[in-house]
Structure formats: C-alpha cells, structure tokens
Design an enzyme around this catalytic site. Structure first.
Site, PDB file in Angstrom:
ATOM      1  N   CYS A   5       9.714 -31.132 -27.819  1.00 37.14           N
ATOM      2  CA  CYS A   5      10.502 -29.976 -28.084  1.00 37.14           C
ATOM      3  C   CYS A   5      11.690 -29.668 -27.207  1.00 37.14           C
ATOM      4  O   CYS A   5      11.967 -30.589 -26.482  1.00 37.14           O
ATOM      5  CB  CYS A   5       9.595 -28.619 -28.259  1.00 37.14           C
ATOM      6  SG  CYS A   5       9.024 -27.855 -26.881  1.00 37.14           S
ATOM      7  N   CYS A  78      13.777 -29.859 -32.234  1.00 34.75           N
ATOM      8  CA  CYS A  78      14.578 -30.331 -31.562  1.00 34.75           C
ATOM      9  C   CYS A  78      15.781 -30.889 -32.000  1.00 34.75           C
ATOM     10  O   CYS A  78      16.874 -31.368 -31.478  1.00 34.75           O
ATOM     11  CB  CYS A  78      14.194 -31.191 -30.060  1.00 34.75           C
ATOM     12  SG  CYS A  78      13.203 -32.631 -30.259  1.00 34.75           S
ATOM     13  N   CYS A  82      16.786 -34.714 -30.050  1.00 36.40           N
ATOM     14  CA  CYS A  82      15.490 -35.350 -29.625  1.00 36.40           C
ATOM     15  C   CYS A  82      16.057 -36.882 -29.984  1.00 36.40           C
ATOM     16  O   CYS A  82      16.195 -37.459 -31.078  1.00 36.40           O
ATOM     17  CB  CYS A  82      14.403 -35.278 -30.578  1.00 36.40           C
ATOM     18  SG  CYS A  82      13.416 -33.650 -30.263  1.00 36.40           S
TER      19      CYS A  82
END
Length: 124
Positions: A5, A78, A82
């Site tokens: 996250c 995210c 990410c």
C-alpha cells in the site's frame, strides 16, 4: 506473498499479519509501501491486538527494501505509485485506507482484509 500500500502503516501491515495467521509456517509474507510512513499506525496495532496478534513487532518498509520474486503480489490503493514487482499472481484490492475511519470502519476494513487473505491462500 507481498502486500503493498502507500504508507505500509495500515492495510498492508494487517494483510501481512493475516497471511502469517491464516497461512502459518507454510507462508512467507512481507509488506511494503510505495511511500512508507516509517511507522505502523498505533490503531492498526490496537485493532490487531484485539485478535491476539502483536503488530508492534512489524516495521514500515519501502518497496526499495524488498527484493525477489513472489507467488502473489497484492496492491491496496497505491495505484500508479505501486511499481511493478515480479509475481506469478497479481491482485489489486480496492480497499479504503482506514486511518481516518471511525473504530467500526477500521474494524470493517481489517475484517475484509482477513477474508480476502483467506481467499487468496485457498486459491490455486
């Protein structure tokens, strides 16, 4: 398994814990953040303690600290921040960050993470 996250302070920390709880010694679980806060949220520690898990032993980590390939990588909120991590399986769990939710909302996110981790562990 790797759970990712943004802050590695709430959702991914709880997911890592649930993978260890539900998977036992058969599962190696890690968590990391795209922009780690540097600490595990005290509320995450408190709400996992309700279930008998000591999250205070965890540390907030950056994705830069995680290497290797994974059987599964799960991202949680995210989005574009990410980065790609090698994995046989990838999932995105669109779960709200519970840090600003009331206690009932926080527990609901915690319990949903537990449910999803169980499903992930049970799937081929």
């Amino acid at each position: 398994m790797l759970f990712v996250c943004v802050e590695n302070s709430n959702r991914s920390q709880m997911a890592e814990a649930f993978a260890r709880i539900h998977g036992g010694d058969d599962v190696e679980a890690l968590s990391a953040g795209s922009r780690p806060s540097g600490r595990v949220n005290p509320r995450a520690v408190r709400f996992m303690a309700e279930l008998g898990y000591d999250l205070s032993t965890h540390a907030s980590k950056s994705l830069d600290e995680v290497t290797g390939e994974f059987d599964a990588v799960v991202t949680m909120g995210c989005g574009d921040s990410c980065p790609w991590v090698p994995a046989r399986r990838r999932e995105d769990w669109n779960l709200p960050d519970p840090k600003d939710l009331d206690d009932a909302g926080y527990r609901a996110v915690r319990d949903e993470i537990s449910r999803r981790v169980r499903e992930l562990l049970a799937s081929p």
